[in-house]
Design a protein around this motif. Sequence first.
Motif, PDB file in Angstrom:
ATOM      1  N   TYR A  35      91.770 -10.726  36.166  1.00  0.00           N
ATOM      2  CA  TYR A  35      90.400 -11.642  36.232  1.00  0.00           C
ATOM      3  C   TYR A  35      89.691 -11.189  35.167  1.00  0.00           C
ATOM      4  CZ  TYR A  35      85.865 -12.847  37.931  1.00  0.00           C
ATOM      5  OH  TYR A  35      84.719 -13.278  37.951  1.00  0.00           O
ATOM      6  N   ALA A  36      89.534 -10.133  34.799  1.00  0.00           N
ATOM      7  CA  ALA A  36      88.669  -9.735  33.552  1.00  0.00           C
ATOM      8  C   ALA A  36      89.241 -10.310  32.135  1.00  0.00           C
ATOM      9  CB  ALA A  36      88.844  -8.276  33.372  1.00  0.00           C
ATOM     10  N   THR A  37      90.335 -10.485  32.000  1.00  0.00           N
ATOM     11  CA  THR A  37      90.669 -11.286  30.862  1.00  0.00           C
ATOM     12  C   THR A  37      90.378 -12.676  31.134  1.00  0.00           C
ATOM     13  OG1 THR A  37      92.607 -10.020  30.577  1.00  0.00           O
ATOM     14  CG2 THR A  37      92.571 -12.194  29.300  1.00  0.00           C
ATOM     15  N   ILE A  38      90.525 -13.338  32.187  1.00  0.00           N
ATOM     16  CA  ILE A  38      89.892 -14.879  32.500  1.00  0.00           C
ATOM     17  C   ILE A  38      88.587 -14.946  32.179  1.00  0.00           C
ATOM     18  CG2 ILE A  38      89.527 -16.432  33.973  1.00  0.00           C
ATOM     19  CD1 ILE A  38      92.714 -16.415  33.523  1.00  0.00           C
ATOM     20  N   ASP A  39      87.626 -13.938  32.744  1.00  0.00           N
ATOM     21  CA  ASP A  39      86.267 -13.891  32.533  1.00  0.00           C
ATOM     22  C   ASP A  39      85.806 -13.706  31.267  1.00  0.00           C
ATOM     23  OD1 ASP A  39      83.835 -13.926  34.164  1.00  0.00           O
ATOM     24  OD2 ASP A  39      83.500 -11.866  33.520  1.00  0.00           O
ATOM     25  N   ASP A  40      86.558 -12.946  30.592  1.00  0.00           N
ATOM     26  CA  ASP A  40      86.064 -12.903  29.045  1.00  0.00           C
ATOM     27  C   ASP A  40      86.483 -13.946  28.492  1.00  0.00           C
ATOM     28  OD1 ASP A  40      85.228 -10.257  29.232  1.00  0.00           O
ATOM     29  OD2 ASP A  40      87.105  -9.409  28.522  1.00  0.00           O
ATOM     30  N   MET A  41      87.499 -14.969  28.696  1.00  0.00           N
ATOM     31  CA  MET A  41      88.008 -16.147  28.046  1.00  0.00           C
ATOM     32  C   MET A  41      86.650 -17.018  28.035  1.00  0.00           C
ATOM     33  SD  MET A  41      92.020 -16.353  28.855  1.00  0.00           S
ATOM     34  CE  MET A  41      92.989 -15.863  27.632  1.00  0.00           C
ATOM     35  N   LYS A  42      86.285 -16.880  29.765  1.00  0.00           N
ATOM     36  CA  LYS A  42      85.415 -18.042  30.115  1.00  0.00           C
ATOM     37  C   LYS A  42      84.020 -17.793  29.374  1.00  0.00           C
ATOM     38  CE  LYS A  42      84.208 -18.522  34.096  1.00  0.00           C
ATOM     39  NZ  LYS A  42      83.687 -18.485  35.506  1.00  0.00           N
ATOM     40  N   ALA A  93      87.877 -18.496  38.625  1.00  0.00           N
ATOM     41  CA  ALA A  93      88.399 -17.711  37.909  1.00  0.00           C
ATOM     42  C   ALA A  93      89.319 -16.907  38.562  1.00  0.00           C
ATOM     43  CB  ALA A  93      87.226 -17.006  36.977  1.00  0.00           C
ATOM     44  N   ASN A  94      88.804 -16.441  39.720  1.00  0.00           N
ATOM     45  CA  ASN A  94      89.880 -15.586  40.685  1.00  0.00           C
ATOM     46  C   ASN A  94      90.997 -16.617  41.026  1.00  0.00           C
ATOM     47  OD1 ASN A  94      90.280 -13.278  41.901  1.00  0.00           O
ATOM     48  ND2 ASN A  94      89.940 -14.079  43.815  1.00  0.00           N
ATOM     49  N   GLN A  95      90.991 -17.620  41.208  1.00  0.00           N
ATOM     50  CA  GLN A  95      92.185 -18.486  41.855  1.00  0.00           C
ATOM     51  C   GLN A  95      93.052 -18.777  40.418  1.00  0.00           C
ATOM     52  OE1 GLN A  95      89.552 -21.559  43.278  1.00  0.00           O
ATOM     53  NE2 GLN A  95      90.496 -21.366  45.194  1.00  0.00           N
ATOM     54  N   LEU A  96      92.437 -19.005  39.403  1.00  0.00           N
ATOM     55  CA  LEU A  96      93.218 -19.070  38.014  1.00  0.00           C
ATOM     56  C   LEU A  96      94.021 -17.883  37.902  1.00  0.00           C
ATOM     57  CD1 LEU A  96      93.941 -21.134  35.516  1.00  0.00           C
ATOM     58  CD2 LEU A  96      91.999 -20.108  34.582  1.00  0.00           C
ATOM     59  N   SER A  97      93.379 -16.731  37.855  1.00  0.00           N
ATOM     60  CA  SER A  97      93.777 -15.290  37.796  1.00  0.00           C
ATOM     61  C   SER A  97      95.099 -15.173  38.643  1.00  0.00           C
ATOM     62  CB  SER A  97      92.916 -14.224  37.974  1.00  0.00           C
ATOM     63  OG  SER A  97      93.592 -13.312  37.980  1.00  0.00           O
ATOM     64  N   GLU A  98      94.936 -15.567  39.655  1.00  0.00           N
ATOM     65  CA  GLU A  98      96.178 -15.425  40.815  1.00  0.00           C
ATOM     66  C   GLU A  98      97.068 -16.302  40.490  1.00  0.00           C
ATOM     67  OE1 GLU A  98      94.527 -15.976  44.832  1.00  0.00           O
ATOM     68  OE2 GLU A  98      93.195 -14.246  44.600  1.00  0.00           O
ATOM     69  N   MET A  99      96.978 -17.700  40.058  1.00  0.00           N
ATOM     70  CA  MET A  99      97.941 -18.757  39.553  1.00  0.00           C
ATOM     71  C   MET A  99      98.681 -18.159  38.486  1.00  0.00           C
ATOM     72  SD  MET A  99      95.941 -22.253  40.203  1.00  0.00           S
ATOM     73  CE  MET A  99      97.357 -23.042  39.855  1.00  0.00           C
ATOM     74  N   THR A 100      97.980 -17.603  37.505  1.00  0.00           N
ATOM     75  CA  THR A 100      98.612 -17.314  36.222  1.00  0.00           C
ATOM     76  C   THR A 100      99.105 -15.899  36.095  1.00  0.00           C
ATOM     77  OG1 THR A 100      96.531 -16.875  35.272  1.00  0.00           O
ATOM     78  CG2 THR A 100      97.149 -19.103  34.967  1.00  0.00           C
TER      79      THR A 100
END
Length: 63
Positions: free
Chosen positions: A23-30, A12-19
């Motif tokens: 990170y908190a938003t990605i984590d909530d989505m996951k 998720a951290n890598q996806l956050s950096e790429m997009t």
Amino acid sequence: MDELLFEKRMNANQLSEMTGIRYATIDDMKKNKAKQWSVENLNKIMQALELQSVHELFEYTRD
């Protein structure tokens, strides 16, 4: 989303950096805690994960 990240050998951290999505938003989505998924974020995630259809990202089931 966890399965997709695993398949892409990404976290998720890598996806956050790429997009550029927090990170908190990605984590909530996951964790399925996100109240909404913006079209902009959805597009960024689909591009980063090289997805062709939103159906590859999540599945809708009626309660």
